[in-house]
Design an enzyme around this catalytic site. Structure first.
Site, PDB file in Angstrom:
ATOM      1  N   ASP A 111       0.863  -1.168   0.000  1.00  0.00           N
ATOM      2  CA  ASP A 111       0.000   0.000   0.000  1.00  0.00           C
ATOM      3  C   ASP A 111       0.912   1.234   0.000  1.00  0.00           C
ATOM      4  O   ASP A 111       2.132   1.110   0.119  1.00  0.00           O
ATOM      5  CB  ASP A 111      -0.863  -0.039   1.274  1.00  0.00           C
ATOM      6  CG  ASP A 111      -1.705   1.209   1.434  1.00  0.00           C
ATOM      7  OD1 ASP A 111      -2.446   1.558   0.499  1.00  0.00           O
ATOM      8  OD2 ASP A 111      -1.624   1.846   2.502  1.00  0.00           O
ATOM      9  N   ALA A 169       0.063   5.250   1.396  1.00  0.00           N
ATOM     10  CA  ALA A 169      -0.008   6.092   2.609  1.00  0.00           C
ATOM     11  C   ALA A 169      -0.155   5.232   3.862  1.00  0.00           C
ATOM     12  O   ALA A 169      -0.998   4.342   3.929  1.00  0.00           O
ATOM     13  CB  ALA A 169      -1.176   7.071   2.501  1.00  0.00           C
ATOM     14  N   ALA A 184     -13.548  10.155  10.039  1.00  0.00           N
ATOM     15  CA  ALA A 184     -12.869  10.232   8.741  1.00  0.00           C
ATOM     16  C   ALA A 184     -11.952   9.034   8.524  1.00  0.00           C
ATOM     17  O   ALA A 184     -11.806   8.542   7.408  1.00  0.00           O
ATOM     18  CB  ALA A 184     -12.067  11.535   8.641  1.00  0.00           C
ATOM     19  N   MET A 241     -10.958   4.049   5.934  1.00  0.00           N
ATOM     20  CA  MET A 241      -9.675   4.222   5.244  1.00  0.00           C
ATOM     21  C   MET A 241      -9.226   2.952   4.527  1.00  0.00           C
ATOM     22  O   MET A 241      -9.379   1.854   5.034  1.00  0.00           O
ATOM     23  CB  MET A 241      -8.600   4.641   6.249  1.00  0.00           C
ATOM     24  CG  MET A 241      -7.296   5.044   5.605  1.00  0.00           C
ATOM     25  SD  MET A 241      -7.501   6.477   4.540  1.00  0.00           S
ATOM     26  CE  MET A 241      -7.551   7.753   5.768  1.00  0.00           C
ATOM     27  N   LYS A 255     -11.505   6.350  -2.804  1.00  0.00           N
ATOM     28  CA  LYS A 255     -11.946   7.581  -2.140  1.00  0.00           C
ATOM     29  C   LYS A 255     -13.418   7.931  -2.386  1.00  0.00           C
ATOM     30  O   LYS A 255     -14.063   8.488  -1.511  1.00  0.00           O
ATOM     31  CB  LYS A 255     -11.026   8.758  -2.523  1.00  0.00           C
ATOM     32  CG  LYS A 255      -9.597   8.579  -2.006  1.00  0.00           C
ATOM     33  CD  LYS A 255      -9.562   8.386  -0.483  1.00  0.00           C
ATOM     34  CE  LYS A 255      -8.191   8.034   0.054  1.00  0.00           C
ATOM     35  NZ  LYS A 255      -8.154   6.804   0.842  1.00  0.00           N
ATOM     36  N   HIS A 283     -15.195   5.907   0.055  1.00  0.00           N
ATOM     37  CA  HIS A 283     -14.923   6.455   1.384  1.00  0.00           C
ATOM     38  C   HIS A 283     -15.879   7.620   1.672  1.00  0.00           C
ATOM     39  O   HIS A 283     -16.477   7.703   2.753  1.00  0.00           O
ATOM     40  CB  HIS A 283     -13.460   6.930   1.421  1.00  0.00           C
ATOM     41  CG  HIS A 283     -12.917   7.197   2.793  1.00  0.00           C
ATOM     42  ND1 HIS A 283     -11.663   6.781   3.190  1.00  0.00           N
ATOM     43  CD2 HIS A 283     -13.428   7.856   3.859  1.00  0.00           C
ATOM     44  CE1 HIS A 283     -11.442   7.176   4.439  1.00  0.00           C
ATOM     45  NE2 HIS A 283     -12.511   7.836   4.868  1.00  0.00           N
ATOM     46  N   ARG A 322     -10.954  -2.258  -3.123  1.00  0.00           N
ATOM     47  CA  ARG A 322     -10.884  -3.061  -1.904  1.00  0.00           C
ATOM     48  C   ARG A 322     -12.260  -3.142  -1.254  1.00  0.00           C
ATOM     49  O   ARG A 322     -13.010  -2.189  -1.338  1.00  0.00           O
ATOM     50  CB  ARG A 322      -9.893  -2.414  -0.925  1.00  0.00           C
ATOM     51  CG  ARG A 322      -8.491  -2.322  -1.469  1.00  0.00           C
ATOM     52  CD  ARG A 322      -7.678  -1.390  -0.585  1.00  0.00           C
ATOM     53  NE  ARG A 322      -6.285  -1.353  -1.032  1.00  0.00           N
ATOM     54  CZ  ARG A 322      -5.416  -0.447  -0.582  1.00  0.00           C
ATOM     55  NH1 ARG A 322      -5.803   0.482   0.277  1.00  0.00           N
ATOM     56  NH2 ARG A 322      -4.173  -0.468  -0.999  1.00  0.00           N
ATOM     57  N   ASP A 338      -1.727  -1.024   5.896  1.00  0.00           N
ATOM     58  CA  ASP A 338      -2.032  -0.504   7.234  1.00  0.00           C
ATOM     59  C   ASP A 338      -3.528  -0.494   7.533  1.00  0.00           C
ATOM     60  O   ASP A 338      -3.937  -0.029   8.592  1.00  0.00           O
ATOM     61  CB  ASP A 338      -1.468   0.912   7.404  1.00  0.00           C
ATOM     62  CG  ASP A 338      -2.159   1.933   6.512  1.00  0.00           C
ATOM     63  OD1 ASP A 338      -2.343   1.645   5.302  1.00  0.00           O
ATOM     64  OD2 ASP A 338      -2.536   3.017   6.998  1.00  0.00           O
TER      65      ASP A 338
END
Length: 275
Positions: free
Chosen positions: A15, A17, A48, A52, A56, A59, A163, A189
């Protein structure tokens, strides 16, 4: 080396970030909060961070439909948050996140060294991200200038589904020319990022301290005492293990030892199991 030796690792897919750069995965946070603020909606950093790892647009839709946020939206706009609203917010969000990503592009300590070790071992380096192409057009050149250029890049929004589906990983297998899936390791992460690997049949390694679950900058992490660090590490580890991680490490700096263990297990005939 036999290109498809079934008992030898061939590739690691990272991944971005919170895994390779942007300790704490901080770039998107401020952008999400500011985005909803523009529409008169208050969201917390914890809210927020919740979805994650997904693309986006997904999200933003997930945030807008949270009961607390949707109630604010209805009170302000007179109707429930919908796909058209997600489209509108997504258009505004992309440049905001791109600007923020530019400010949070420092490598996680030890990341470049770990990738170097993997390259020396002859492993291919793949990458997937919840970021879309326009954001990665900002991030990837900064990373390349700093010495990180993976062999491929699959972005949220590139494929029919992101994902936790395995589609981005399937694209990595095709781009890198690697198979079977058990010779590949996914490092991430977020829970959905690990699930993306598990659903594709790969090993899954979670990074607890550098990532979104811990959610602290490097300076904030170093400011904690040992007890506080241990408590936060344990909480993040439990969350990543619940998502199915085969291993959880503090950051990618610790990855080479884990790969040695996976390689030993492969040679014994073990295969990654989806928990």
């Amino acid at each position: 080396m036999n290109a498809h030796n079934h008992s030898q690792l061939q590739a690691v897919v990272f991944d971005w970030a919170g895994t390779i750069l942007d300790f704490g995965s901080c770039a998107p946070m401020g952008a999400f909060v500011k985005l909803f603020e523009q529409f008169g909606i208050d969201i917390t950093i914890a809210e927020a961070r919740g979805p994650m790892g997904v693309a986006k647009w997904d999200h933003i839709k997930a945030l807008g439909t949270l009961p607390r946020i949707n109630a604010q939206w209805e009170a302000k706009h007179g109707y429930a948050f919908n796909d058209a609203d997600a489209d509108k917010l997504y258009e505004i969000f992309t440049p905001m996140n791109a600007a923020s990503a530019r400010d949070h592009a420092d490598f996680i300590p030890g990341a470049l060294e770990a990738v170097g070790v993997l390259r020396q071992r002859g492993l291919k380096i793949g990458s997937t991200t919840g970021y879309n192409r326009p954001i990665m057009e900002v991030v990837a050149p900064i990373a390349a200038a700093g010495g990180y250029a993976p062999d491929n890049l699959v972005c949220g929004g590139d494929l029919a589904e992101g994902r936790p589906s395995p589609l981005m990983m399937y694209r990595c297998f095709a781009d890198l020319g690697v198979w079977p899936p058990h010779t590949v390791v996914k490092v991430d992460d977020t829970g959905v990022g690990l699930e993306e690997g598990l659903n594709a049949g790969t090993w899954a390694v979670g990074v607890a301290v550098s990532g979104n679950v811990n959610g602290l900058t490097l300076a904030e992490w170093h400011a904690l005492d040992e007890g506080q660090q241990q408590e936060r590490r344990a909480r993040a580890t439990a969350e990543l293990e619940a998502a199915g991680a085969h291993y959880v490490i503090d950051s990618v700096a610790d990855l080479p030892q884990v790969l040695e263990d996976i390689e030993r297990r492969l040679q014994r005939g073990e295969r990654p199991v989806v928990a």
